[in-house]
Design an enzyme around this catalytic site. Structure first.
Site, PDB file in Angstrom:
ATOM      1  N   LEU A  90      92.675  56.502  71.568  1.00 46.37           N
ATOM      2  CA  LEU A  90      92.844  56.830  69.697  1.00 46.37           C
ATOM      3  C   LEU A  90      92.225  55.535  69.395  1.00 46.37           C
ATOM      4  O   LEU A  90      91.495  55.872  68.090  1.00 46.37           O
ATOM      5  CB  LEU A  90      94.363  56.217  69.537  1.00 46.37           C
ATOM      6  CG  LEU A  90      95.702  56.037  68.394  1.00 46.37           C
ATOM      7  CD1 LEU A  90      94.745  57.977  67.573  1.00 46.37           C
ATOM      8  CD2 LEU A  90      96.446  55.955  68.945  1.00 46.37           C
ATOM      9  N   GLU A 114      89.831  53.208  67.038  1.00 51.24           N
ATOM     10  CA  GLU A 114      88.199  53.116  66.254  1.00 51.24           C
ATOM     11  C   GLU A 114      87.654  52.167  65.429  1.00 51.24           C
ATOM     12  O   GLU A 114      88.859  51.576  64.968  1.00 51.24           O
ATOM     13  CB  GLU A 114      87.518  55.007  66.048  1.00 51.24           C
ATOM     14  CG  GLU A 114      89.011  55.123  64.678  1.00 51.24           C
ATOM     15  CD  GLU A 114      88.796  56.676  64.275  1.00 51.24           C
ATOM     16  OE1 GLU A 114      88.388  57.310  63.747  1.00 51.24           O
ATOM     17  OE2 GLU A 114      88.858  57.540  65.261  1.00 51.24           O
ATOM     18  N   GLY A 143      87.700  50.295  62.126  1.00 51.02           N
ATOM     19  CA  GLY A 143      88.651  50.571  60.925  1.00 51.02           C
ATOM     20  C   GLY A 143      89.793  50.857  61.120  1.00 51.02           C
ATOM     21  O   GLY A 143      90.502  51.567  59.977  1.00 51.02           O
ATOM     22  N   SER A 184      95.813  49.332  64.199  1.00 48.70           N
ATOM     23  CA  SER A 184      96.641  49.308  63.604  1.00 48.70           C
ATOM     24  C   SER A 184      97.028  50.526  62.884  1.00 48.70           C
ATOM     25  O   SER A 184      98.120  51.131  63.165  1.00 48.70           O
ATOM     26  CB  SER A 184      96.899  47.753  63.475  1.00 48.70           C
ATOM     27  OG  SER A 184      96.860  47.149  64.017  1.00 48.70           O
ATOM     28  N   THR A 224      90.269  51.579  77.257  1.00 51.47           N
ATOM     29  CA  THR A 224      90.320  51.419  78.871  1.00 51.47           C
ATOM     30  C   THR A 224      90.434  52.383  79.542  1.00 51.47           C
ATOM     31  O   THR A 224      90.343  53.328  79.882  1.00 51.47           O
ATOM     32  CB  THR A 224      91.820  50.538  79.539  1.00 51.47           C
ATOM     33  OG1 THR A 224      92.013  49.312  77.993  1.00 51.47           O
ATOM     34  CG2 THR A 224      91.935  50.364  80.599  1.00 51.47           C
ATOM     35  N   ASP A 273     105.864  54.739  73.130  1.00 55.35           N
ATOM     36  CA  ASP A 273     107.574  54.143  73.216  1.00 55.35           C
ATOM     37  C   ASP A 273     107.866  54.584  75.100  1.00 55.35           C
ATOM     38  O   ASP A 273     108.415  53.298  75.053  1.00 55.35           O
ATOM     39  CB  ASP A 273     108.528  55.832  72.923  1.00 55.35           C
ATOM     40  CG  ASP A 273     108.040  55.880  71.623  1.00 55.35           C
ATOM     41  OD1 ASP A 273     108.143  54.728  70.686  1.00 55.35           O
ATOM     42  OD2 ASP A 273     109.027  56.635  71.079  1.00 55.35           O
ATOM     43  N   ILE A 330     100.901  21.039  79.876  1.00 63.60           N
ATOM     44  CA  ILE A 330     101.818  20.680  80.786  1.00 63.60           C
ATOM     45  C   ILE A 330     101.071  20.120  81.764  1.00 63.60           C
ATOM     46  O   ILE A 330     101.231  18.804  82.777  1.00 63.60           O
ATOM     47  CB  ILE A 330     103.301  21.255  81.364  1.00 63.60           C
ATOM     48  CG1 ILE A 330     104.064  21.295  80.503  1.00 63.60           C
ATOM     49  CG2 ILE A 330     103.486  21.140  82.601  1.00 63.60           C
ATOM     50  CD1 ILE A 330     105.237  22.358  80.747  1.00 63.60           C
ATOM     51  N   GLY A 344      98.654  19.277  81.621  1.00 71.40           N
ATOM     52  CA  GLY A 344      97.022  18.225  80.971  1.00 71.40           C
ATOM     53  C   GLY A 344      94.960  19.083  81.871  1.00 71.40           C
ATOM     54  O   GLY A 344      95.783  20.558  81.592  1.00 71.40           O
ATOM     55  N   GLU A 355      98.528  48.438  72.793  1.00 69.42           N
ATOM     56  CA  GLU A 355      99.370  49.596  72.476  1.00 69.42           C
ATOM     57  C   GLU A 355     100.185  48.498  70.950  1.00 69.42           C
ATOM     58  O   GLU A 355     101.138  48.003  70.836  1.00 69.42           O
ATOM     59  CB  GLU A 355     100.630  49.167  74.025  1.00 69.42           C
ATOM     60  CG  GLU A 355      99.924  49.455  75.141  1.00 69.42           C
ATOM     61  CD  GLU A 355      99.887  51.181  74.821  1.00 69.42           C
ATOM     62  OE1 GLU A 355      98.399  51.231  74.907  1.00 69.42           O
ATOM     63  OE2 GLU A 355     100.989  51.334  74.850  1.00 69.42           O
TER      64      GLU A 355
HETATM   65  C1  LIG Z   1      91.692  45.224  75.408  1.00 70.77           C
HETATM   66  C2  LIG Z   1      91.893  45.811  75.278  1.00 70.77           C
HETATM   67  C3  LIG Z   1      91.839  46.868  75.478  1.00 70.77           C
HETATM   68  C4  LIG Z   1      92.370  48.531  74.700  1.00 70.77           C
HETATM   69  N1  LIG Z   1      92.377  49.711  75.141  1.00 70.77           N
HETATM   70  C5  LIG Z   1      92.622  50.205  74.418  1.00 70.77           C
HETATM   71  C6  LIG Z   1      92.328  51.708  74.989  1.00 70.77           C
HETATM   72  O1  LIG Z   1      93.059  52.251  76.463  1.00 70.77           O
HETATM   73  N2  LIG Z   1      93.171  52.406  74.182  1.00 70.77           N
HETATM   74  C7  LIG Z   1      92.730  52.021  72.694  1.00 70.77           C
HETATM   75  O2  LIG Z   1      93.020  53.038  71.723  1.00 70.77           O
HETATM   76  N3  LIG Z   1      92.971  51.444  72.135  1.00 70.77           N
HETATM   77  C8  LIG Z   1      92.625  50.270  73.224  1.00 70.77           C
HETATM   78  N4  LIG Z   1      92.246  49.099  72.835  1.00 70.77           N
HETATM   79  C9  LIG Z   1      92.688  48.502  71.284  1.00 70.77           C
HETATM   80  C10 LIG Z   1      94.126  48.604  70.720  1.00 70.77           C
HETATM   81  O3  LIG Z   1      94.766  49.458  70.624  1.00 70.77           O
HETATM   82  C11 LIG Z   1      93.341  47.687  69.074  1.00 70.77           C
HETATM   83  O4  LIG Z   1      92.856  46.550  68.993  1.00 70.77           O
HETATM   84  C12 LIG Z   1      94.577  46.953  68.560  1.00 70.77           C
HETATM   85  O5  LIG Z   1      95.834  48.472  67.940  1.00 70.77           O
HETATM   86  C13 LIG Z   1      94.646  46.639  67.344  1.00 70.77           C
HETATM   87  O6  LIG Z   1      93.502  47.428  66.378  1.00 70.77           O
HETATM   88  P1  LIG Z   1      92.598  46.383  65.998  1.00 70.77           P
HETATM   89  O7  LIG Z   1      92.032  45.205  67.038  1.00 70.77           O
HETATM   90  O8  LIG Z   1      91.900  47.709  65.272  1.00 70.77           O
HETATM   91  O9  LIG Z   1      92.826  45.301  64.592  1.00 70.77           O
HETATM   92  P2  LIG Z   1      93.450  45.531  63.002  1.00 70.77           P
HETATM   93  O10 LIG Z   1      94.665  46.677  63.383  1.00 70.77           O
HETATM   94  O11 LIG Z   1      92.451  45.478  62.712  1.00 70.77           O
HETATM   95  O12 LIG Z   1      94.244  44.643  63.383  1.00 70.77           O
HETATM   96  C14 LIG Z   1      93.727  43.073  62.924  1.00 70.77           C
HETATM   97  C15 LIG Z   1      95.618  41.770  61.833  1.00 70.77           C
HETATM   98  O13 LIG Z   1      95.869  42.365  61.561  1.00 70.77           O
HETATM   99  C16 LIG Z   1      97.607  42.712  61.646  1.00 70.77           C
HETATM  100  N5  LIG Z   1      97.755  44.053  60.870  1.00 70.77           N
HETATM  101  C17 LIG Z   1      97.243  45.563  60.989  1.00 70.77           C
HETATM  102  N6  LIG Z   1      97.850  45.628  59.768  1.00 70.77           N
HETATM  103  C18 LIG Z   1      99.446  44.864  59.285  1.00 70.77           C
HETATM  104  C19 LIG Z   1     100.606  45.529  58.695  1.00 70.77           C
HETATM  105  N7  LIG Z   1     100.151  47.120  58.143  1.00 70.77           N
HETATM  106  N8  LIG Z   1     100.690  44.444  58.137  1.00 70.77           N
HETATM  107  C20 LIG Z   1     100.662  43.202  58.659  1.00 70.77           C
HETATM  108  N9  LIG Z   1      99.104  42.975  59.743  1.00 70.77           N
HETATM  109  C21 LIG Z   1      98.807  43.721  59.706  1.00 70.77           C
HETATM  110  C22 LIG Z   1      97.211  42.844  62.089  1.00 70.77           C
HETATM  111  O14 LIG Z   1      98.864  42.586  63.399  1.00 70.77           O
HETATM  112  C23 LIG Z   1      96.019  41.893  63.315  1.00 70.77           C
HETATM  113  O15 LIG Z   1      96.267  40.413  63.501  1.00 70.77           O
HETATM  114  C24 LIG Z   1      92.507  48.182  73.363  1.00 70.77           C
HETATM  115  C25 LIG Z   1      92.182  46.743  73.279  1.00 70.77           C
HETATM  116  C26 LIG Z   1      91.527  45.615  73.608  1.00 70.77           C
HETATM  117  C27 LIG Z   1      91.630  44.338  73.115  1.00 70.77           C
END
Ligand SMILES: Cc1cc2nc3c(=O)[nH]c(=O)nc-3n(C[C@H](O)[C@H](O)[C@H](O)COP(=O)(O)OP(=O)(O)OC[C@H]3O[C@@H](n4cnc5c(N)ncnc54)[C@H](O)[C@@H]3O)c2cc1C
Length: 408
Positions: free
Chosen positions: A142, A144, A146, A149, A175, A262, A359, A361, A387
């Site tokens: 899911l 990509e 940019g 979240s 993953t 969910d 804890i 050290g 997630e």
């Molecule tokens: C080890 C690993 C495994 C993964 N596996 C998968 C997978 O199998 N499939 C898949 O699709 N993805 C996977 N991911 C991706 C993961 O789901 C995303 O990294 C995650 O959703 C966060 O997105 P981002 O890294 O683009 O951070 P961003 O969305 O850019 O977020 C950066 C910061 O901004 C904050 N933020 C963003 N929007 C808001 C808002 N509206 N309000 C307040 N704060 C906000 C976030 O909380 C965060 O602190 C994986 C990531 C990792 C590190």
């Protein structure tokens, strides 16, 4: 609604079996896997065989085993999600990357299970029935660049062309994405439609136009594969559109992605608790071994009080997690509870790991075969990222609270 936190005999046995395996086989190899960035296939193959000899696996498939109707038509609640949470906590206690590396449909399973056609379920789950000669994985793509979240903002495009769809775009941090037999890939027919434009496809390995990009070098969970996927004029047949075209009305494409969360957020919460508990237990034993003679001096009391707080928070997180999983098993909407569990478990487990290192050290920061605290410290952070980050969980919770004023 009944309130019962008693685990069944099967759940106890499963937890005990995973615990023994963790102590005797998994933890002794955990640091070596972390350094090699891989868990050997032979080990995974043996694990699959042990799992099938236990009657179908370690139950790492949230949402599996839907409630079956009995002779009178009444549904018997499933326990699959609670069992999965119990097993996931224990396995992450042994090694978090192992859990993510287990062969099977993985995170790709829930969307197909939730919305796939019967033919798709048979095709894409059937291949996991026999892994005696070849290990197989499914994956969920899911995120990509940019759009992490901001799930609604994905840009990977899909265009209908005859009895195929043509996909173009790039997915990151997936993953098991490189070794997967298939990835559930989310794309959009038109970014301006937001969620309503989303479609989910099963993209099989070897499909022309589908390539694996780089494999990530991560801070933690290093033995788990995290891949970039590239789609360039990738032609996917109609029958791989998850749920078929009719199921994509209004927000359904986006809902497919959300239904996955969910079920999987309580699972990720349980994994975080497993690592947090591992760190807590290490620190507790360290304090007992190193400071017990100083009792009752203030230093011992202060450390014991810190341990009490860590334990309390992990226990509270576990209760929320089991409740979110129980709601899913009983087919009761659980988006708010799943997010609450994920948010509190991630934070509690991160705090547990940080405090455990403090804890202990300097000793807490040293890597040794039988001393995994520094590894857990590196592993845990991502549980508050994937997630849905902690901030995103709070947004989900707040939306639910403000649109549904019922407080319990
Ligand atoms: C080890 C690993 C495994 C993964 N596996 C998968 C997978 O199998 N499939 C898949 O699709 N993805 C996977 N991911 C991706 C993961 O789901 C995303 O990294 C995650 O959703 C966060 O997105 P981002 O890294 O683009 O951070 P961003 O969305 O850019 O977020 C950066 C910061 O901004 C904050 N933020 C963003 N929007 C808001 C808002 N509206 N309000 C307040 N704060 C906000 C976030 O909380 C965060 O602190 C994986 C990531 C990792 C590190």
């Amino acid at each position: 609604m009944s309130l019962d936190f008693t685990l069944s005999r099967r759940q106890h046995e499963l937890r005990e079996a995973i615990h023994s395996l963790g102590v005797s086989v998994v933890r002794p190899q955990s640091l070596a896997w972390d350094r090699a960035h891989r868990i050997p296939d032979d080990f995974l193959r043996n694990l699959v065989m042990i799992a099938s000899s236990m009657g179908g696996g370690f139950a790492m498939t949230p949402g599996a085993d839907p409630p079956a109707a009995n002779a009178t038509g009444a549904k018997k609640p499933s326990a699959a999600n609670v069992t999965t949470a119990v097993a996931a906590e224990q396995m992450a206690w042994a090694d978090g990357a192992l859990l993510l590396s287990l062969p099977g449909p993985g995170l790709g399973g829930p969307p197909i299970r939730a919305t796939g056609t019967p033919e798709q379920k048979a095709r894409f789950f059937g291949m996991f029935a026999d892994m005696s000669t070849e290990l197989k994985w499914g994956a969920y793509a899911l995120t990509e660049p940019g759009a992490g979240s901001d799930v609604a903002g994905i840009r990977t495009s899909c265009r209908k062309d005859g009895n195929h769809w043509v996909l173009n775009g790039r997915k990151c941090y997936i993953t098991n994405g490189a070794r997967a037999s298939w990835n559930v890939v989310f794309a959009t027919i038109d970014p301006s439609l937001g969620r309503a434009g989303h479609r989910a496809f099963v993209v099989e390995k070897g499909t022309p136009g589908f390539e694996v990009g780089k494999l990530e070098d991560k801070m933690g969970l290093r033995a788990s594969e995290t891949a970039e996927l590239v789609l360039e004029d990738c032609r996917v047949p109609d029958e791989n559109l998850v749920g078929g075209e009719d199921s994509y009305q209004s927000k359904e494409g986006f809902m497919t992605a959300m239904k996955t969360f969910d079920n999987t957020r309580p699972l990720v919460a349980a994994m975080a608790i497993g690592i947090g508990r591992a760190a807590y237990e290490y620190a507790r034993d360290f304090v007992k071994d190193n400071y017990v003679l100083s009792r009752p001096v203030p230093r011992y009391a202060a450390l014991a009080e810190r341990l009490a707080r860590i334990s309390r928070d992990l226990e509270a997180a576990r209760m929320l997690t089991w409740r979110a999983a129980w709601l899913a098993d009983n087919e009761i909407a659980n988006a708010k509870e799943a997010s609450m569990a994920k948010a509190i478990a991630g934070k509690s487990a991160i705090r547990a790991c940080i405090e455990a290192v403090e804890i202990c050290g300097a000793e807490g920061s040293i890597a040794r075969e039988h001393q995994l605290l520094e590894k857990w410290f590196r592993d845990i952070k991502v549980y508050d990222i994937f997630e849905g980050t902690g901030q995103i969980q709070r947004i989900v919770i707040a939306k639910r609270l403000m649109t549904n004023l019922r407080t319990f």
